[in-house]
Write a protein that holds these residues in place. Sequence first.
Motif, PDB file in Angstrom:
ATOM      1  N   PHE A 144      90.604  46.211  86.084  1.00 52.87           N
ATOM      2  CA  PHE A 144      90.917  45.658  84.770  1.00 52.87           C
ATOM      3  C   PHE A 144      90.568  46.631  83.644  1.00 52.87           C
ATOM      4  CE2 PHE A 144      90.527  41.676  87.258  1.00 52.87           C
ATOM      5  CZ  PHE A 144      91.827  41.232  87.088  1.00 52.87           C
ATOM      6  N   VAL A 145      89.501  47.401  83.818  1.00 56.68           N
ATOM      7  CA  VAL A 145      89.130  48.403  82.811  1.00 56.68           C
ATOM      8  C   VAL A 145      90.225  49.470  82.720  1.00 56.68           C
ATOM      9  CG1 VAL A 145      87.480  50.232  82.246  1.00 56.68           C
ATOM     10  CG2 VAL A 145      86.648  47.989  82.967  1.00 56.68           C
ATOM     11  N   LYS A 146      90.702  49.934  83.870  1.00 60.08           N
ATOM     12  CA  LYS A 146      91.784  50.927  83.865  1.00 60.08           C
ATOM     13  C   LYS A 146      93.051  50.356  83.245  1.00 60.08           C
ATOM     14  CE  LYS A 146      90.033  53.556  87.776  1.00 60.08           C
ATOM     15  NZ  LYS A 146      90.162  53.859  89.210  1.00 60.08           N
ATOM     16  N   LEU A 162      93.478  40.961  77.193  1.00 61.91           N
ATOM     17  CA  LEU A 162      93.395  40.130  78.392  1.00 61.91           C
ATOM     18  C   LEU A 162      92.700  40.880  79.518  1.00 61.91           C
ATOM     19  CD1 LEU A 162      94.085  37.648  80.121  1.00 61.91           C
ATOM     20  CD2 LEU A 162      96.330  38.696  80.537  1.00 61.91           C
ATOM     21  N   ALA A 163      93.085  42.131  79.741  1.00 62.39           N
ATOM     22  CA  ALA A 163      92.463  42.933  80.800  1.00 62.39           C
ATOM     23  C   ALA A 163      90.971  43.136  80.516  1.00 62.39           C
ATOM     24  CB  ALA A 163      93.168  44.278  80.941  1.00 62.39           C
ATOM     25  N   ALA A 164      90.620  43.398  79.258  1.00 64.08           N
ATOM     26  CA  ALA A 164      89.214  43.575  78.890  1.00 64.08           C
ATOM     27  C   ALA A 164      88.431  42.291  79.123  1.00 64.08           C
ATOM     28  CB  ALA A 164      89.104  44.004  77.430  1.00 64.08           C
ATOM     29  N   ASP A 165      89.018  41.164  78.757  1.00 61.89           N
ATOM     30  CA  ASP A 165      88.363  39.869  78.946  1.00 61.89           C
ATOM     31  C   ASP A 165      88.162  39.576  80.436  1.00 61.89           C
ATOM     32  OD1 ASP A 165      87.295  37.404  77.866  1.00 61.89           O
ATOM     33  OD2 ASP A 165      89.100  36.430  78.697  1.00 61.89           O
ATOM     34  N   LEU A 166      89.169  39.868  81.244  1.00 60.87           N
ATOM     35  CA  LEU A 166      89.044  39.641  82.687  1.00 60.87           C
ATOM     36  C   LEU A 166      87.975  40.553  83.293  1.00 60.87           C
ATOM     37  CD1 LEU A 166      92.839  39.292  83.504  1.00 60.87           C
ATOM     38  CD2 LEU A 166      91.115  37.478  83.664  1.00 60.87           C
ATOM     39  N   TYR A 168      85.373  41.755  81.669  1.00 62.81           N
ATOM     40  CA  TYR A 168      84.078  41.276  81.177  1.00 62.81           C
ATOM     41  C   TYR A 168      83.607  40.045  81.965  1.00 62.81           C
ATOM     42  CZ  TYR A 168      80.448  39.388  78.201  1.00 62.81           C
ATOM     43  OH  TYR A 168      79.263  38.887  77.738  1.00 62.81           O
ATOM     44  N   LYS A 169      84.530  39.172  82.313  1.00 62.30           N
ATOM     45  CA  LYS A 169      84.168  37.978  83.095  1.00 62.30           C
ATOM     46  C   LYS A 169      83.606  38.349  84.463  1.00 62.30           C
ATOM     47  CE  LYS A 169      87.263  34.747  80.848  1.00 62.30           C
ATOM     48  NZ  LYS A 169      88.508  33.973  80.941  1.00 62.30           N
ATOM     49  N   LEU A 170      83.988  39.524  84.967  1.00 65.99           N
ATOM     50  CA  LEU A 170      83.471  39.979  86.259  1.00 65.99           C
ATOM     51  C   LEU A 170      82.111  40.654  86.134  1.00 65.99           C
ATOM     52  CD1 LEU A 170      86.789  41.360  87.759  1.00 65.99           C
ATOM     53  CD2 LEU A 170      85.575  39.284  88.442  1.00 65.99           C
ATOM     54  N   THR A 172      79.396  40.238  83.058  1.00 64.91           N
ATOM     55  CA  THR A 172      79.006  39.795  81.715  1.00 64.91           C
ATOM     56  C   THR A 172      77.833  40.586  81.151  1.00 64.91           C
ATOM     57  OG1 THR A 172      77.650  38.052  82.691  1.00 64.91           O
ATOM     58  CG2 THR A 172      79.899  37.453  82.011  1.00 64.91           C
ATOM     59  N   SER A 173      77.241  41.465  81.946  1.00 60.12           N
ATOM     60  CA  SER A 173      76.139  42.279  81.431  1.00 60.12           C
ATOM     61  C   SER A 173      76.637  43.549  80.740  1.00 60.12           C
ATOM     62  CB  SER A 173      75.183  42.653  82.570  1.00 60.12           C
ATOM     63  OG  SER A 173      75.837  43.518  83.483  1.00 60.12           O
ATOM     64  N   ASP A 174      77.915  43.839  80.821  1.00 60.88           N
ATOM     65  CA  ASP A 174      78.489  45.058  80.242  1.00 60.88           C
ATOM     66  C   ASP A 174      78.776  44.812  78.753  1.00 60.88           C
ATOM     67  OD1 ASP A 174      80.005  47.268  79.476  1.00 60.88           O
ATOM     68  OD2 ASP A 174      80.980  47.425  81.437  1.00 60.88           O
ATOM     69  N   THR A 175      77.825  45.192  77.908  1.00 65.24           N
ATOM     70  CA  THR A 175      77.965  44.928  76.473  1.00 65.24           C
ATOM     71  C   THR A 175      79.054  45.779  75.825  1.00 65.24           C
ATOM     72  OG1 THR A 175      76.172  46.484  76.014  1.00 65.24           O
ATOM     73  CG2 THR A 175      75.588  44.144  76.206  1.00 65.24           C
ATOM     74  N   ALA A 176      79.262  46.994  76.322  1.00 65.55           N
ATOM     75  CA  ALA A 176      80.326  47.840  75.776  1.00 65.55           C
ATOM     76  C   ALA A 176      81.683  47.215  76.041  1.00 65.55           C
ATOM     77  CB  ALA A 176      80.263  49.236  76.383  1.00 65.55           C
ATOM     78  N   LEU A 177      81.846  46.644  77.202  1.00 63.07           N
ATOM     79  CA  LEU A 177      83.095  45.971  77.558  1.00 63.07           C
ATOM     80  C   LEU A 177      83.292  44.710  76.712  1.00 63.07           C
ATOM     81  CD1 LEU A 177      85.525  46.184  79.396  1.00 63.07           C
ATOM     82  CD2 LEU A 177      84.232  44.981  81.150  1.00 63.07           C
ATOM     83  N   ALA A 178      82.209  43.994  76.489  1.00 58.76           N
ATOM     84  CA  ALA A 178      82.300  42.807  75.624  1.00 58.76           C
ATOM     85  C   ALA A 178      82.746  43.195  74.212  1.00 58.76           C
ATOM     86  CB  ALA A 178      80.952  42.096  75.575  1.00 58.76           C
ATOM     87  N   ALA A 179      82.214  44.288  73.714  1.00 56.89           N
ATOM     88  CA  ALA A 179      82.597  44.760  72.378  1.00 56.89           C
ATOM     89  C   ALA A 179      84.056  45.189  72.362  1.00 56.89           C
ATOM     90  CB  ALA A 179      81.700  45.923  71.961  1.00 56.89           C
ATOM     91  N   ALA A 180      84.504  45.868  73.428  1.00 60.03           N
ATOM     92  CA  ALA A 180      85.903  46.294  73.503  1.00 60.03           C
ATOM     93  C   ALA A 180      86.834  45.083  73.556  1.00 60.03           C
ATOM     94  CB  ALA A 180      86.117  47.165  74.744  1.00 60.03           C
ATOM     95  N   ALA A 181      86.436  44.061  74.303  1.00 64.39           N
ATOM     96  CA  ALA A 181      87.246  42.847  74.387  1.00 64.39           C
ATOM     97  C   ALA A 181      87.356  42.160  73.022  1.00 64.39           C
ATOM     98  CB  ALA A 181      86.661  41.893  75.433  1.00 64.39           C
ATOM     99  N   ARG A 182      86.230  42.098  72.315  1.00 63.21           N
ATOM    100  CA  ARG A 182      86.252  41.477  70.968  1.00 63.21           C
ATOM    101  C   ARG A 182      87.101  42.314  69.999  1.00 63.21           C
ATOM    102  NH1 ARG A 182      80.872  40.628  72.007  1.00 63.21           N
ATOM    103  NH2 ARG A 182      80.277  42.416  70.761  1.00 63.21           N
TER     104      ARG A 182
END
Length: 184
Positions: A144-146, A162-166, A168-170, A172-182
């Motif tokens: 999903f990150v790729k 959507l890919a970032a959110d998916l 992140y759901k896998l 939830t400790s990845d704060t950089a990914l959470a920021a990218a999703a937001r």
Amino acid sequence: MSAAEGVLEFDPAKARAWFDRAAPMHEAGNYEYAMTCWLSGLRFSPDDMKALEGFFSSAAGHLASAGPKAGVPKEVAKTITGRTPIDRYLEALLAWACKPGDVDLGLRALLATQETTLREPMKFISPKVLDLAQREAKPKKDTFVKLMKVFVKIEDYKKAALAADLAYKLDTSDTALAAAARHL
């Protein structure tokens, strides 16, 4: 430069000659040769979307007639003999077309399009890989990150989010990914 020097020259006229052979072969049920023709033409015009769709149609016909365990036809694989980014792209397409449910092969094909900077094939392949990734029994965050990065590159921010959110759901400790999703 020439193909001998490692760089393929794009030539729509040569591609058209191959595509003109592919369509009747597909209609006649000679799917393997049709696949060979589509791939040979795509070497000269790798961003021809009708040809790409024709190739996948011929591959589906091949799988339907030969069975899902048929694998990559050896004669078709022989047509891809090079080390250019286009050759790697065509090789990845062939592998994925013969196992269309394999998300890793789809992702490999997508990343190969990214290496060639072929935007239209990227736009064609990326939603298919996203759909496959979402249906996986054990989805992978890395996939999903790729996908998120590819969607950003082709400026499809809705699917990137959507890919970032998916992803992140896998994890939830990845704060950089959470920021990218937001952000997306």
